[in-house]
Design a protein around this motif. Sequence first.
Motif, PDB file in Angstrom:
ATOM      1  N   UNK A  64       0.823  -1.273  -0.205  1.00 11.06           N
ATOM      2  CA  UNK A  64       0.098  -0.095   0.272  1.00 11.06           C
ATOM      3  C   UNK A  64       1.000   1.450   0.133  1.00 11.06           C
ATOM      4  N   UNK A  65       0.572   2.586  -0.556  1.00 12.55           N
ATOM      5  CA  UNK A  65       1.490   3.140  -0.797  1.00 12.55           C
ATOM      6  C   UNK A  65       1.442   3.996   1.173  1.00 12.55           C
ATOM      7  N   UNK A  66       2.261   4.812   1.540  1.00  6.63           N
ATOM      8  CA  UNK A  66       2.599   5.257   2.853  1.00  6.63           C
ATOM      9  C   UNK A  66       1.268   6.035   3.111  1.00  6.63           C
ATOM     10  N   UNK A  67       0.916   7.145   2.702  1.00  3.94           N
ATOM     11  CA  UNK A  67      -0.253   7.809   3.053  1.00  3.94           C
ATOM     12  C   UNK A  67      -1.979   7.068   2.192  1.00  3.94           C
ATOM     13  N   UNK A  68      -2.680   6.992   3.065  1.00  6.10           N
ATOM     14  CA  UNK A  68      -4.482   6.749   2.704  1.00  6.10           C
ATOM     15  C   UNK A  68      -4.589   7.743   1.531  1.00  6.10           C
ATOM     16  N   UNK A  69      -5.262   7.756   0.895  1.00 10.78           N
ATOM     17  CA  UNK A  69      -5.727   8.279  -0.328  1.00 10.78           C
ATOM     18  C   UNK A  69      -6.097   9.151   0.052  1.00 10.78           C
ATOM     19  N   UNK A  70      -7.235   9.359   0.594  1.00  6.87           N
ATOM     20  CA  UNK A  70      -7.565  10.753   1.854  1.00  6.87           C
ATOM     21  C   UNK A  70      -7.102  11.162   1.787  1.00  6.87           C
ATOM     22  N   UNK A  71      -5.580  11.510   2.563  1.00 10.55           N
ATOM     23  CA  UNK A  71      -5.151  12.385   2.768  1.00 10.55           C
ATOM     24  C   UNK A  71      -3.698  12.507   1.505  1.00 10.55           C
ATOM     25  N   UNK A  72      -3.985  13.218   0.565  1.00 15.31           N
ATOM     26  CA  UNK A  72      -2.546  13.682  -0.339  1.00 15.31           C
ATOM     27  C   UNK A  72      -0.965  13.476   0.277  1.00 15.31           C
ATOM     28  N   UNK A  73      -0.064  13.384  -0.188  1.00  8.41           N
ATOM     29  CA  UNK A  73       1.760  13.630   0.284  1.00  8.41           C
ATOM     30  C   UNK A  73       1.299  15.016  -0.098  1.00  8.41           C
ATOM     31  N   UNK A  74       2.562  15.606   0.631  1.00  9.45           N
ATOM     32  CA  UNK A  74       2.637  17.061   0.569  1.00  9.45           C
ATOM     33  C   UNK A  74       3.091  17.611  -0.653  1.00  9.45           C
ATOM     34  N   UNK A  75       3.765  16.110  -1.524  1.00  5.95           N
ATOM     35  CA  UNK A  75       4.556  15.991  -2.244  1.00  5.95           C
ATOM     36  C   UNK A  75       3.041  16.333  -4.260  1.00  5.95           C
TER      37      UNK A  75
END
Length: 82
Positions: A64-75
Amino acid sequence: MPFEELLNTLNPHIVGSLKRAIELGKWPDGKTLTDAQRRRCGEAVARWEQHNLPPASRAGFVPRKETPCGNPSADERKINWV
């Protein structure tokens, strides 16, 4: 032998041999796997792994991505103006 009993006889060495046969499309003696044999071997490997390995070690595991889909990373929040 019923399929469930066969699954109970599998071990890491046998599962590795089945995976290799699936990948190469042939048995160790050189005979070609039929489509039905390939499907059955795949099912046996998947079911054995499900009962004996952690998810990250199973064939086909996608992390899984390290950040959930509902909480995008800063990039992902950056806006590029063109």
